[in-house]
Design a protein around this motif. Structure first.
Motif, PDB file in Angstrom:
ATOM      1  N   PHE A 292      13.380  11.942  -1.794  1.00 29.89           N
ATOM      2  CA  PHE A 292      12.759  10.622  -1.678  1.00 29.89           C
ATOM      3  C   PHE A 292      11.242  10.726  -1.687  1.00 29.89           C
ATOM      4  O   PHE A 292      10.551   9.899  -2.287  1.00 29.89           O
ATOM      5  N   TRP A 293      10.706  11.736  -1.039  1.00 23.93           N
ATOM      6  CA  TRP A 293       9.263  11.841  -0.852  1.00 23.93           C
ATOM      7  C   TRP A 293       8.528  12.228  -2.126  1.00 23.93           C
ATOM      8  O   TRP A 293       7.310  12.029  -2.228  1.00 23.93           O
TER       9      TRP A 293
ATOM     10  N   LEU B  12       0.830  -1.207   0.000  1.00 23.74           N
ATOM     11  CA  LEU B  12       0.000   0.000   0.000  1.00 23.74           C
ATOM     12  C   LEU B  12       0.865   1.258   0.000  1.00 23.74           C
ATOM     13  O   LEU B  12       1.828   1.353   0.756  1.00 23.74           O
ATOM     14  N   PRO B  13       0.521   2.229  -0.827  1.00 23.42           N
ATOM     15  CA  PRO B  13       1.243   3.510  -0.780  1.00 23.42           C
ATOM     16  C   PRO B  13       1.095   4.145   0.603  1.00 23.42           C
ATOM     17  O   PRO B  13       0.057   4.026   1.254  1.00 23.42           O
ATOM     18  N   MET B  14       2.141   4.782   1.039  1.00 22.72           N
ATOM     19  CA  MET B  14       2.110   5.436   2.344  1.00 22.72           C
ATOM     20  C   MET B  14       1.146   6.625   2.321  1.00 22.72           C
ATOM     21  O   MET B  14       1.202   7.452   1.406  1.00 22.72           O
TER      22      MET B  14
ATOM     23  N   PRO C 280       6.689   5.858  -1.549  1.00 26.11           N
ATOM     24  CA  PRO C 280       6.984   5.284  -0.233  1.00 26.11           C
ATOM     25  C   PRO C 280       5.908   4.294   0.214  1.00 26.11           C
ATOM     26  O   PRO C 280       4.717   4.481  -0.062  1.00 26.11           O
ATOM     27  N   ARG C 281       6.359   3.241   0.885  1.00 29.72           N
ATOM     28  CA  ARG C 281       5.469   2.294   1.534  1.00 29.72           C
ATOM     29  C   ARG C 281       5.994   2.067   2.942  1.00 29.72           C
ATOM     30  O   ARG C 281       7.189   2.092   3.176  1.00 29.72           O
ATOM     31  N   ARG C 282       5.092   1.831   3.860  1.00 28.07           N
ATOM     32  CA  ARG C 282       5.515   1.553   5.233  1.00 28.07           C
ATOM     33  C   ARG C 282       5.874   0.077   5.319  1.00 28.07           C
ATOM     34  O   ARG C 282       5.104  -0.762   5.810  1.00 28.07           O
TER      35      ARG C 282
END
Length: 224
Positions: free
Chosen positions: A81-82, A51-53, A87-89
């Protein structure tokens, strides 16, 4: 009486506080008493997720980075990076990558070398070069960059054996009292004569949480 001591370094390669601790941790290792062996132990920060953050989580973690830079001078983060990554957790893939790298070692000394090489590749790729260690392709690229067999790495990364090793390390880190990442925990095994009827020697394991300061290696070294 004889004594052996092991200093466990409980970490996650995608933990931003572990990244901030790198210079001080390296100094600690250089100056450790000769009777202490260092063992790295993966604690596992965030389980697998595709899942995308969420946006709020992105803002929160980016805020942690800024707090770290304020508290630990010299720590660098690439905030691209953002915006450049998805990003994913999910840090377990990076944890397994460390184990898969170690699996290519021919002996215990080489295991430690490959372990540190992969951790460094993940941290520098993530924090300095805005590359996402949650992504399979990124981890494979790191493997090639540190000179390992990428095809073997791909087989090992998500194997049952690697998954079991990660679960075992996570379980052990909790069992010995790790409280967040990084944690330093010292184990002392003392062999001494006892008054036991059926044993002349008894082995008692003593676990001690070791204090540390992100900016001062002496805080840890004085306690050992």
């Amino acid at each position: 009486m004889s004594e052996t001591r092991i200093l466990y370094y409980v970490h996650d390669p995608m933990c931003s506080w572990c990244w901030a601790f790198v210079p001080t941790w390296e100094q600690i290792q250089r100056e450790l008493p000769s009777d202490i062996e260092v063992v790295y132990l993966l604690g596992g920060l965030a389980p697998d997720s595709d899942l995308p953050m969420p946006e709020q989580m992105k803002l929160t973690i980016a805020g942690y980075w800024q707090t770290i830079q304020d508290r630990v001078p010299g720590t660098q983060f690439n905030y691209d990076f953002w915006t450049q990554c998805q990003p994913r957790r999910s840090t377990y893939p990076a944890c397994r990558a460390v184990l898969a790298a170690k699996a290519q070692a021919k002996n215990s000394d080489e295991e430690k070398i490959l372990e540190k090489a992969m951790i460094k590749a993940i941290q520098e790729g993530y924090y300095l070069n805005a590359r996402n260690p949650s992504d399979f392709d990124t981890l494979v690229a790191f493997t090639r960059e540190i000179g390992l067999d990428a095809e073997q790495f791909e087989l090992d990364l998500n194997s049952e054996s690697t998954e079991k090793k990660l679960n075992d390390e996570i379980t052990m880190s909790r069992k010995i009292g790790a409280q967040g990442f990084p944690s330093l925990i010292l184990k002392s095994n003392k062999l001494a004569e006892t008054d036991c009827v059926n044993a002349k020697n008894a082995k008692s394991a003593q676990w001690q949480n070791v204090p540390y300061d992100y900016n001062d290696a002496s805080v840890t070294l004085r306690s050992l």
